[in-house]
Design a protein around this motif. Structure first.
Motif, PDB file in Angstrom:
ATOM      1  N   ARG A   1     -33.541  19.710   7.687  1.00 44.46           N
ATOM      2  CA  ARG A   1     -34.138  19.899   6.360  1.00 44.46           C
ATOM      3  C   ARG A   1     -33.124  20.459   5.368  1.00 44.46           C
ATOM      4  O   ARG A   1     -33.073  20.035   4.211  1.00 44.46           O
ATOM      5  N   VAL A   2     -32.320  21.418   5.810  1.00 46.78           N
ATOM      6  CA  VAL A   2     -31.307  22.003   4.920  1.00 46.78           C
ATOM      7  C   VAL A   2     -30.319  20.924   4.486  1.00 46.78           C
ATOM      8  O   VAL A   2     -29.981  20.808   3.302  1.00 46.78           O
ATOM      9  N   ILE A   3     -29.859  20.120   5.434  1.00 43.08           N
ATOM     10  CA  ILE A   3     -28.900  19.057   5.113  1.00 43.08           C
ATOM     11  C   ILE A   3     -29.551  18.014   4.203  1.00 43.08           C
ATOM     12  O   ILE A   3     -28.948  17.574   3.210  1.00 43.08           O
ATOM     13  N   ASP A   4     -30.776  17.613   4.498  1.00 42.26           N
ATOM     14  CA  ASP A   4     -31.480  16.627   3.672  1.00 42.26           C
ATOM     15  C   ASP A   4     -31.706  17.136   2.251  1.00 42.26           C
ATOM     16  O   ASP A   4     -31.748  16.345   1.302  1.00 42.26           O
ATOM     17  N   ASP A   5     -31.855  18.448   2.090  1.00 47.93           N
ATOM     18  CA  ASP A   5     -32.057  19.033   0.763  1.00 47.93           C
ATOM     19  C   ASP A   5     -30.743  19.254   0.021  1.00 47.93           C
ATOM     20  O   ASP A   5     -30.730  19.869  -1.044  1.00 47.93           O
ATOM     21  N   GLY A   6     -29.633  18.776   0.603  1.00 50.43           N
ATOM     22  CA  GLY A   6     -28.335  18.884  -0.061  1.00 50.43           C
ATOM     23  C   GLY A   6     -27.539  20.105   0.314  1.00 50.43           C
ATOM     24  O   GLY A   6     -26.481  20.359  -0.262  1.00 50.43           O
ATOM     25  N   GLY A   7     -28.010  20.867   1.284  1.00 45.46           N
ATOM     26  CA  GLY A   7     -27.269  22.039   1.733  1.00 45.46           C
ATOM     27  C   GLY A   7     -26.062  21.647   2.558  1.00 45.46           C
ATOM     28  O   GLY A   7     -25.948  20.524   3.055  1.00 45.46           O
ATOM     29  N   SER A   8     -25.142  22.560   2.699  1.00 46.84           N
ATOM     30  CA  SER A   8     -23.938  22.299   3.486  1.00 46.84           C
ATOM     31  C   SER A   8     -24.234  22.421   4.978  1.00 46.84           C
ATOM     32  O   SER A   8     -25.242  23.009   5.379  1.00 46.84           O
ATOM     33  N   PHE A   9     -23.331  21.872   5.771  1.00 48.27           N
ATOM     34  CA  PHE A   9     -23.459  22.022   7.217  1.00 48.27           C
ATOM     35  C   PHE A   9     -23.347  23.494   7.603  1.00 48.27           C
ATOM     36  O   PHE A   9     -24.013  23.947   8.528  1.00 48.27           O
TER      37      PHE A   9
ATOM     38  N   THR B   1     -19.864  23.443  14.502  1.00 47.06           N
ATOM     39  CA  THR B   1     -19.418  22.300  15.303  1.00 47.06           C
ATOM     40  C   THR B   1     -20.583  21.605  15.985  1.00 47.06           C
ATOM     41  O   THR B   1     -20.576  20.384  16.140  1.00 47.06           O
ATOM     42  N   VAL B   2     -21.600  22.353  16.380  1.00 42.64           N
ATOM     43  CA  VAL B   2     -22.773  21.768  17.044  1.00 42.64           C
ATOM     44  C   VAL B   2     -23.429  20.732  16.131  1.00 42.64           C
ATOM     45  O   VAL B   2     -23.790  19.641  16.571  1.00 42.64           O
ATOM     46  N   LEU B   3     -23.552  21.071  14.851  1.00 40.90           N
ATOM     47  CA  LEU B   3     -24.185  20.144  13.908  1.00 40.90           C
ATOM     48  C   LEU B   3     -23.302  18.923  13.647  1.00 40.90           C
ATOM     49  O   LEU B   3     -23.800  17.805  13.551  1.00 40.90           O
ATOM     50  N   HIS B   4     -22.000  19.148  13.530  1.00 40.07           N
ATOM     51  CA  HIS B   4     -21.097  18.015  13.313  1.00 40.07           C
ATOM     52  C   HIS B   4     -21.115  17.061  14.505  1.00 40.07           C
ATOM     53  O   HIS B   4     -20.988  15.851  14.333  1.00 40.07           O
TER      54      HIS B   4
ATOM     55  N   GLN C   1     -21.657  12.699   8.679  1.00 39.82           N
ATOM     56  CA  GLN C   1     -22.483  13.168   7.574  1.00 39.82           C
ATOM     57  C   GLN C   1     -21.830  14.397   6.960  1.00 39.82           C
ATOM     58  O   GLN C   1     -21.048  15.085   7.589  1.00 39.82           O
ATOM     59  N   GLY C   2     -22.181  14.672   5.760  1.00 40.98           N
ATOM     60  CA  GLY C   2     -21.608  15.827   5.085  1.00 40.98           C
ATOM     61  C   GLY C   2     -20.263  15.485   4.480  1.00 40.98           C
ATOM     62  O   GLY C   2     -19.771  14.370   4.586  1.00 40.98           O
ATOM     63  N   TRP C   3     -19.680  16.442   3.808  1.00 38.82           N
ATOM     64  CA  TRP C   3     -18.406  16.235   3.144  1.00 38.82           C
ATOM     65  C   TRP C   3     -17.263  16.401   4.124  1.00 38.82           C
ATOM     66  O   TRP C   3     -17.311  17.233   5.033  1.00 38.82           O
ATOM     67  N   THR C   4     -16.197  15.642   3.890  1.00 41.09           N
ATOM     68  CA  THR C   4     -14.966  15.854   4.646  1.00 41.09           C
ATOM     69  C   THR C   4     -14.273  17.075   4.046  1.00 41.09           C
ATOM     70  O   THR C   4     -14.639  17.533   2.946  1.00 41.09           O
TER      71      THR C   4
END
Length: 129
Positions: free
Chosen positions: A79-87, A99-102, A108-111
């Motif tokens: 939900r945090v990522i879908d709402d535009g939050g950072s990893f 690292t778990v999320l990556h 997904q997310g910014w490089t």
């Protein structure tokens, strides 16, 4: 009675019997399985962190297994990522390592380059988001 030199560090030489060494290894393994950190175990037993690591290696558990995330934790992170939050924010919210999320959502997310470029633009533009 077999004597084993367990530790020969700055604090001097500690001599223990093989049975005492095996008992310490079992105790450290049990505390590790309970989720205690290397620092916690060292404080509990009055030994150095290096001693804890050595006994963990001897027991074959040098790296404690991380506790898997629950379905609820995954959902909160999503939900945090879908709402535009950072990893990083999602990891803090879910109570896990970034690292778990990556690993869970690769690509997904910014490089790092994108995050750096964004930070540069924010700093130089004078615009605050």
């Amino acid at each position: 009675m077999a004597v084993v030199v367990v530790e020969a560090g700055g604090g001097g030489v500690v001599v223990m019997t093989r049975e005492e060494t095996e008992e310490r290894t079992r105790r450290i393994a049990a505390l590790t399985r309970e989720g205690k950190s290397q620092e916690d175990i060292a404080a509990i037993l009055g030994v150095t962190r290096r001693t804890v690591l050595r006994h963990r290696v001897r027991a074959g558990i040098a790296q404690p297994r991380p506790v898997p995330l629950t379905a609820d934790q995954w959902e909160r992170a999503r939900r945090v990522i879908d709402d535009g939050g950072s990893f990083a924010e999602a990891a803090r919210t879910a109570g896990c390592n970034l690292t778990v999320l990556h690993r869970r959502w690769p690509g997904q997310g910014w490089t790092n380059a994108q995050a750096t470029a964004h930070a540069f633009l924010v700093r130089t533009s004078g615009v605050r988001l």
